[in-house]
Design a protein around this motif. Structure first.
Motif, PDB file in Angstrom:
ATOM      1  N   VAL A  42       0.875  -1.179   0.000  1.00  0.00           N
ATOM      2  CA  VAL A  42       0.000   0.000   0.000  1.00  0.00           C
ATOM      3  C   VAL A  42       0.908   1.223   0.000  1.00  0.00           C
ATOM      4  N   VAL A  43       0.772   2.083  -1.009  1.00  0.00           N
ATOM      5  CA  VAL A  43       1.757   3.154  -1.170  1.00  0.00           C
ATOM      6  C   VAL A  43       1.152   4.539  -0.964  1.00  0.00           C
ATOM      7  N   SER A  44       1.976   5.418  -0.399  1.00  0.00           N
ATOM      8  CA  SER A  44       1.616   6.834  -0.253  1.00  0.00           C
ATOM      9  C   SER A  44       2.008   7.586  -1.516  1.00  0.00           C
ATOM     10  N   ALA A  45       1.533   8.821  -1.629  1.00  0.00           N
ATOM     11  CA  ALA A  45       1.975   9.700  -2.713  1.00  0.00           C
ATOM     12  C   ALA A  45       3.455  10.026  -2.501  1.00  0.00           C
ATOM     13  N   TYR A  46       4.137  10.414  -3.575  1.00  0.00           N
ATOM     14  CA  TYR A  46       5.526  10.840  -3.447  1.00  0.00           C
ATOM     15  C   TYR A  46       5.616  12.027  -2.478  1.00  0.00           C
ATOM     16  N   GLY A  47       6.759  12.147  -1.804  1.00  0.00           N
ATOM     17  CA  GLY A  47       6.954  13.214  -0.820  1.00  0.00           C
ATOM     18  C   GLY A  47       6.616  14.587  -1.388  1.00  0.00           C
ATOM     19  N   GLY A  48       5.782  15.347  -0.682  1.00  0.00           N
ATOM     20  CA  GLY A  48       5.438  16.716  -1.069  1.00  0.00           C
ATOM     21  C   GLY A  48       4.243  16.837  -1.998  1.00  0.00           C
ATOM     22  N   VAL A  49       3.807  15.728  -2.621  1.00  0.00           N
ATOM     23  CA  VAL A  49       2.719  15.817  -3.606  1.00  0.00           C
ATOM     24  C   VAL A  49       1.385  16.153  -2.941  1.00  0.00           C
ATOM     25  N   THR A  50       1.074  15.510  -1.810  1.00  0.00           N
ATOM     26  CA  THR A  50      -0.208  15.782  -1.148  1.00  0.00           C
ATOM     27  C   THR A  50      -0.258  17.223  -0.641  1.00  0.00           C
ATOM     28  N   ASN A  51       0.892  17.767  -0.251  1.00  0.00           N
ATOM     29  CA  ASN A  51       0.939  19.193   0.132  1.00  0.00           C
ATOM     30  C   ASN A  51       0.495  20.085  -1.029  1.00  0.00           C
ATOM     31  N   LEU A  53      -1.436  19.142  -3.527  1.00  0.00           N
ATOM     32  CA  LEU A  53      -2.830  18.852  -3.865  1.00  0.00           C
ATOM     33  C   LEU A  53      -3.811  19.487  -2.880  1.00  0.00           C
ATOM     34  N   LEU A  54      -3.459  19.472  -1.591  1.00  0.00           N
ATOM     35  CA  LEU A  54      -4.389  19.942  -0.553  1.00  0.00           C
ATOM     36  C   LEU A  54      -3.911  21.255   0.050  1.00  0.00           C
ATOM     37  N   GLU A  55      -2.992  21.163   0.995  1.00  0.00           N
ATOM     38  CA  GLU A  55      -2.322  22.315   1.605  1.00  0.00           C
ATOM     39  C   GLU A  55      -1.104  21.762   2.316  1.00  0.00           C
ATOM     40  N   HIS A  56      -0.118  22.630   2.581  1.00  0.00           N
ATOM     41  CA  HIS A  56       1.099  22.154   3.225  1.00  0.00           C
ATOM     42  C   HIS A  56       0.769  21.721   4.652  1.00  0.00           C
ATOM     43  N   LYS A  57       1.176  20.509   4.996  1.00  0.00           N
ATOM     44  CA  LYS A  57       0.786  19.924   6.285  1.00  0.00           C
ATOM     45  C   LYS A  57       1.291  20.747   7.463  1.00  0.00           C
ATOM     46  N   LYS A  58       2.473  21.339   7.335  1.00  0.00           N
ATOM     47  CA  LYS A  58       3.067  22.053   8.472  1.00  0.00           C
ATOM     48  C   LYS A  58       2.827  23.560   8.405  1.00  0.00           C
ATOM     49  N   LYS A 330       6.096  20.283  19.086  1.00  0.00           N
ATOM     50  CA  LYS A 330       6.289  21.738  19.151  1.00  0.00           C
ATOM     51  C   LYS A 330       5.091  22.420  18.506  1.00  0.00           C
ATOM     52  N   GLY A 331       5.024  23.746  18.654  1.00  0.00           N
ATOM     53  CA  GLY A 331       3.950  24.487  18.005  1.00  0.00           C
ATOM     54  C   GLY A 331       2.582  24.167  18.573  1.00  0.00           C
ATOM     55  N   VAL A 332       2.553  23.799  19.855  1.00  0.00           N
ATOM     56  CA  VAL A 332       1.287  23.492  20.531  1.00  0.00           C
ATOM     57  C   VAL A 332       0.758  24.787  21.155  1.00  0.00           C
ATOM     58  N   PHE A 333      -0.539  24.984  21.087  1.00  0.00           N
ATOM     59  CA  PHE A 333      -1.141  26.158  21.721  1.00  0.00           C
ATOM     60  C   PHE A 333      -1.867  25.747  22.994  1.00  0.00           C
ATOM     61  N   ALA A 334      -1.553  26.422  24.096  1.00  0.00           N
ATOM     62  CA  ALA A 334      -2.329  26.258  25.328  1.00  0.00           C
ATOM     63  C   ALA A 334      -3.475  27.254  25.267  1.00  0.00           C
ATOM     64  N   VAL A 335      -4.714  26.747  25.314  1.00  0.00           N
ATOM     65  CA  VAL A 335      -5.903  27.607  25.301  1.00  0.00           C
ATOM     66  C   VAL A 335      -6.519  27.530  26.698  1.00  0.00           C
ATOM     67  N   TYR A 376      -4.479  21.739  25.461  1.00  0.00           N
ATOM     68  CA  TYR A 376      -3.250  21.878  24.675  1.00  0.00           C
ATOM     69  C   TYR A 376      -3.542  21.308  23.298  1.00  0.00           C
ATOM     70  N   VAL A 377      -3.572  22.185  22.296  1.00  0.00           N
ATOM     71  CA  VAL A 377      -4.056  21.786  20.971  1.00  0.00           C
ATOM     72  C   VAL A 377      -2.952  21.890  19.929  1.00  0.00           C
ATOM     73  N   GLY A 378      -2.977  20.928  19.010  1.00  0.00           N
ATOM     74  CA  GLY A 378      -2.066  20.962  17.862  1.00  0.00           C
ATOM     75  C   GLY A 378      -2.818  21.563  16.692  1.00  0.00           C
ATOM     76  N   SER A 379      -2.608  22.825  16.404  1.00  0.00           N
ATOM     77  CA  SER A 379      -3.374  23.494  15.351  1.00  0.00           C
ATOM     78  C   SER A 379      -2.612  24.713  14.863  1.00  0.00           C
ATOM     79  N   THR A 380      -3.174  25.369  13.862  1.00  0.00           N
ATOM     80  CA  THR A 380      -2.550  26.588  13.337  1.00  0.00           C
ATOM     81  C   THR A 380      -3.064  27.799  14.114  1.00  0.00           C
ATOM     82  N   LEU A 381      -2.323  28.893  14.044  1.00  0.00           N
ATOM     83  CA  LEU A 381      -2.711  30.123  14.730  1.00  0.00           C
ATOM     84  C   LEU A 381      -4.076  30.609  14.234  1.00  0.00           C
ATOM     85  N   LYS A 382      -4.326  30.454  12.922  1.00  0.00           N
ATOM     86  CA  LYS A 382      -5.600  30.897  12.339  1.00  0.00           C
ATOM     87  C   LYS A 382      -6.776  30.154  12.990  1.00  0.00           C
ATOM     88  N   HIS A 383      -6.630  28.835  13.131  1.00  0.00           N
ATOM     89  CA  HIS A 383      -7.694  28.048  13.753  1.00  0.00           C
ATOM     90  C   HIS A 383      -7.861  28.410  15.228  1.00  0.00           C
TER      91      HIS A 383
END
Length: 480
Positions: A42-51, A53-58, A330-335, A376-383
């Motif tokens: 079972v194979v994933s897309a090549y590195g960076g392709v899904t970013n 197609l959708l949005e950059h994961k990080k 890293k990049g965790v937000f405490a709400v 403690y949430v793993g999310s983007t600043l916008k969210h």
């Protein structure tokens, strides 16, 4: 198909981008021709392709999907799709020297992308009428775009292997032009009923279109669910994930490659704790099916094929209580929601969770006292900003604060070690690291330390040094 003879193996995106390593280390290795079969890949897309197609994961930088979903960018997504064609055909150019094979690969992926382009143009036109709302179709669009990446890598891999004399078979689960939408398990049964594992090597897309809608639940973890259900439905002897690194006692880039050791053995409970931090060995929901069906999971390093990797089973417990891995996020937000009206009033936590669920924000830990609840949430600043706005509406008298932090965890299948907390806290204090919050459950499979983001790497090094490095020789024996 004979049960309990074959393995189901998942190859990650970074590994997929190195075809020679995949072929030489995973698919062929030191096997004779007859030993190449009785395996499903079972194979994933090549590195960076899904970013793309959708949005950059990080970083969250928009790809085709994010641009299409943004009503203000009417045609930006179309330009992005055109760039995508070049990006994917350039990958084909690096893979195929034979011009006829490259033309075949280019034709396959171009047909897919242009088919999707036509579909999106029609949808956009349809939704220009008030009776049709784009939001109702966005999940379907996301799934359709995501499937392009896995179809591309699976088709190419099967084609390349066929050219090299291996009887590979492209198994397309993406639902491209399918007439009916089946439940996932039924779709997989149909797909593999036609496969003879004794003489065919199935190369399967990590994305599967199905009635349940994998992205609704798993978003970008969908390939692990496909992998897991293939293992369960075909009654695999063992499930194997090939990554570009070992599942080790800590990140070697932080602690040093000479100080970390591969885990060797652990259990699904530890895998769940890692997933909670976003360091997925296997998605918890994907691991559940394999655990229930007693299918062992092995995590291997693509670039060290001679190493047996880490075996994950349901019943494993370390021979003596110990910490197995130091991991973190890293990049965790405490709400933090502080409201004196909370005291003695049940239901406040549920109201906060409702807001987090509405914005699909994943939380990895929380703490509470009489009048304060912190998630403690793993999310983007916008969210997070959207969450805070909604919380202020829900709790008009509350004081709501956010802070960027890091979570560092000591994890093990059995951590009932006297004094472990005292030693951990002392090691952080010795490095002048302030602990902002601390969580230890009665089950004693993990201890979480919330620290300032700047102290993240220092905390991992300190905890690894005191909790794992003194026992490294014992890990080496287990791994062997």
């Amino acid at each position: 198909m004979t049960s309990q003879q074959h393995t189901v193996e998942k190859i990650g995106g970074t590994s997929m981008s190195n075809y020679e390593a995949v072929r030489d280390n995973i698919i062929i290795g030191n096997r004779k021709k007859d030993d190449l079969y009785q395996r499903i890949f079972v194979v994933s897309a090549y590195g960076g392709v899904t970013n793309e197609l959708l949005e950059h994961k990080k970083t969250g930088e928009p790809g085709v999907y994010a641009l299409f979903a943004d009503a203000e960018s009417d045609w930006a997504w179309g330009d992005d799709l055109t760039k995508l064609v070049k990006f994917l055909t350039d990958i084909n150019g690096e893979l195929f020297e034979d011009p006829m094979l490259k033309q075949q690969a280019d034709q396959f992926i171009t047909d897919r992308i242009e088919g999707v382009r036509g579909c999106l143009i029609d949808l956009q036109r349809l939704c220009s009428y008030g009776q049709f709302q784009l939001e109702e179709h966005l999940l379907t669009v996301r799934e359709m775009l995501a499937g392009i990446g896995e179809a591309h890598s699976a088709f190419n891999t099967a084609l390349k292997l066929q050219q090299e004399g291996i009887n590979a078979r492209f198994v397309d689960l993406t639902g491209w032009r399918d007439n009916e939408l089946l439940p996932l398990d039924e779709k997989l049964k149909q797909a593999f009923d036609a496969v003879d594992l004794t003489r065919e090597l199935p190369i399967v897309t990590g994305y599967a279109q199905c009635k349940e809608g994998l992205m609704r639940t798993f978003d970008r973890g969908y390939s692990e669910m496909t992998f897991s259900r293939v293992a369960v439905i075909t009654e695999a002897r063992e499930a194997i994930i090939h990554k570009e690194y070992h599942l080790s006692s800590a990140d070697p880039n932080i602690v040093g490659a000479d100080k970390v050791v591969p885990l060797g053995r652990t259990n699904y409970d530890v895998a769940d704790q890692l997933a909670n931090l976003g360091m997925e060995a296997i998605h918890p929901r994907a691991g559940k099916g394999m655990r229930q069906n007693e299918i062992p999971l092995r995590v291997m390093n693509t670039f060290e094929p001679e190493h047996t990797g880490t075996l994950i089973t349901g019943d494993y417990v370390s021979e003596k209580p110990q910490v197995e891995i130091i991991a973190g996020a890293k990049g965790v937000f405490a709400v933090e929601v502080f409201d004196q009206d909370m005291q003695g009033e049940p239901g406040s936590d549920r109201r906060i969770l409702d807001v987090l669920s509405r914005f699909k924000v994943r939380f990895m830990s929380k703490d509470t006292n009489a009048n304060t609840i912190t998630h403690y949430v793993g999310s983007t600043l916008k969210h997070v900003k959207r969450v805070v706005k909604a919380l202020k509406e829900e709790f008009p008298n509350a004081e709501i604060n956010t802070r960027k932090v890091a979570v560092v965890s000591a994890i093990g299948s059995d951590m009932k070690v006297p004094g472990i907390l005292a030693r951990s806290v002392k090691s952080l204090a010795d490095e002048e690291i302030s602990i902002l919050a601390l969580h230890q459950c009665m089950r004693q499979v993990d201890i979480q330390f919330v620290v300032d983001e700047d102290d993240y790497e220092k905390a991992i090094v300190a905890l690894h040094g005191v909790l794992i490095e003194p026992h490294n020789h014992e890990y080496a024996i287990v791994a062997a």
